[in-house]
Design an enzyme around this catalytic site. Structure first.
Site, mmCIF file in Angstrom:
data_model
loop_
_atom_site.group_PDB
_atom_site.id
_atom_site.type_symbol
_atom_site.label_atom_id
_atom_site.label_comp_id
_atom_site.label_asym_id
_atom_site.label_seq_id
_atom_site.Cartn_x
_atom_site.Cartn_y
_atom_site.Cartn_z
ATOM 1 C CG ASP A 49 -2.955 4.036 4.401
ATOM 2 O OD1 ASP A 49 -3.988 3.853 5.079
ATOM 3 O OD2 ASP A 49 -2.670 3.356 3.396
ATOM 4 C CE LYS B 21 -7.753 -2.694 5.455
ATOM 5 N NZ LYS B 21 -8.200 -3.731 4.549
ATOM 6 C CD1 TRP C 224 -1.928 -2.303 1.885
ATOM 7 C CD2 TRP C 224 -2.865 -1.480 0.037
ATOM 8 N NE1 TRP C 224 -2.854 -3.217 1.445
ATOM 9 C CE2 TRP C 224 -3.446 -2.743 0.319
ATOM 10 C CE3 TRP C 224 -3.304 -0.774 -1.093
ATOM 11 C CZ2 TRP C 224 -4.436 -3.303 -0.494
ATOM 12 C CZ3 TRP C 224 -4.295 -1.338 -1.898
ATOM 13 C CH2 TRP C 224 -4.841 -2.587 -1.590
#
Ligand SMILES: Cc1ncc(COP(=O)(O)O)c(C=O)c1O
Length: 355
Positions: free
Chosen positions: A169, A193, A102
């Site tokens: 992030d 999540k 990511w």
């Protein structure tokens, strides 16, 4: 019977949240209308949005500190480009820490906007550790990092001090551990999540850092536009925002981040202790950098694979196959996963070793 859901995302949500959400889909606030068939500008939904925003700020300890909360669409992946669009000056430079898939995707997007200095990377060992001892240049517009690497099971335990803006992030560990969240100038996280269903992305941004790049930003990608319209510039993802609000309320009622952190520590300790003491398993991530949200591990002897896979499936466990770029297993133990589910997994690991 509910399964033990170790899925990496979308992932487990509290049962009571799912129940309330399903009720609201049929009849929202006793209105005889569904949550998903009313206007996002109705009083009832505006109240949901405001509540979700205020709960996020409260839980992060960021009230009255100049932050705005947005619920956007496009996933965390859209933030990979909204961040440089909004923070990287024309002709400017930003620094990134490369700790996984990511991170590297965020670097790829930022490269479209200016000079990107990758200060360190753990790609050399398939992202199994967090690089340390790197220097962050002083002539940058911001520094970007990923707090938890969902795929590889590593987590930043502390964050570098920098005079520039700090952007993070936090898709896979937001609301899971106590941090001084005011050290960050911008935090983003896909909901799916620790917060809610896929479909909305939380952005928490210090208002004062915006509007300084000298570039023209399309409205949908401009944080200032979304702030000025209270996340209602266009139709928000009403269901995802509602369920996120319910989950944040669930977390607050539980005692907030301090309370969930204790439970998360207990779950992670139980599982890592088993991985370290069981001759049939070994961890993937460097010990000091182990994630308390995504636990990656492998079998030491592949001849046990079929038996292990059969045992956890029989126990009602879901979603522990590792990501294809790591292999082995990954148990995602997000906020809403009960300790009992980890106990079930650990019991199976013991059973395998004794078989
Ligand atoms: C740390 C991290 N960042 C970004 C993403 C991408 O999120 P999205 O699918 O919402 O774009 C993910 C997805 O798993 C992630 O774990």
């Amino acid at each position: 019977m509910k399964k033990h859901n170790f899925s990496a995302g979308p992932s487990v949500l509290p049962q009571e949240v799912l129940k309330k959400a399903s009720e609201a889909v049929l009849n929202f606030n006793h209105s005889d209308l569904s949550l998903i068939e009313i206007s996002h500008r109705s009083t009832d939904f505006v109240a949901v949005m405001e509540k979700a925003q205020s709960l996020a700020l409260e839980l992060l300890g960021l009230e009255n500190k100049g932050y705005s909360v947005l619920f956007l669409q496009g996933g965390a992946s859209l933030e990979f480009l909204m961040v440089p669009y909004n923070l990287l000056k024309v002709g400017g430079k930003a620094a990134y820490l490369d700790t996984g898939t990511w991170s590297s995707k965020s670097i790829k997007e930022a490269n479209l906007f200016g000079t990107i200095d990758v200060v360190a990377s753990s790609k050399d060992k398939n992202y199994s550790y967090i690089p340390k001892g790197y220097n962050i240049p002083s002539d940058i517009d911001y520094f970007h990092c990923t707090s938890n690497n969902t795929i590889f099971g590593t987590q930043l335990k502390s964050f570098p001090k920098t005079d520039s803006l700090l952007v993070c992030d936090m898709s896979s560990d937001i609301f899971s551990r106590q941090l001084d969240f005011s050290q960050f100038d911008l935090i983003y996280a896909g909901a799916q999540k620790n917060m809610g269903p896929a479909g909305t992305t939380l952005v928490v941004v210090k208002k004062s850092i915006l509007g300084n790049t000298g570039r023209k930003i399309p409205s949908m990608l401009d944080y200032q536009v979304h702030i000025s319209k209270d996340s209602m510039f266009n139709t928000p993802s009403v269901f995802a925002v509602y369920v996120s609000m319910l989950t944040l309320q669930w977390l607050k009622d539980l005692g907030g981040i301090a309370a969930i952190e204790k439970i998360n520590n207990a779950k992670a300790t139980l599982l890592y202790n088993e991985i370290d003491s069981n001759r049939l398993f070994e961890g993937v991530a460097a010990n000091a950098d182990r994630s308390y949200m995504n636990v990656t591990f492998t079998l030491t002897d592949d001849s046990y694979k079929d038996t292990f896979d059969r045992l956890w499936k029989e126990a009602g466990i879901n979603g522990i196959n590792g990501h294809r770029s790591v292999g082995g297993y990954r148990a995602s133990i997000y906020n809403a996963l009960p300790l009992e589910s980890v106990e079930v997994l650990v019991a199976i690991m013991k059973k395998l070793a004794n078989s």
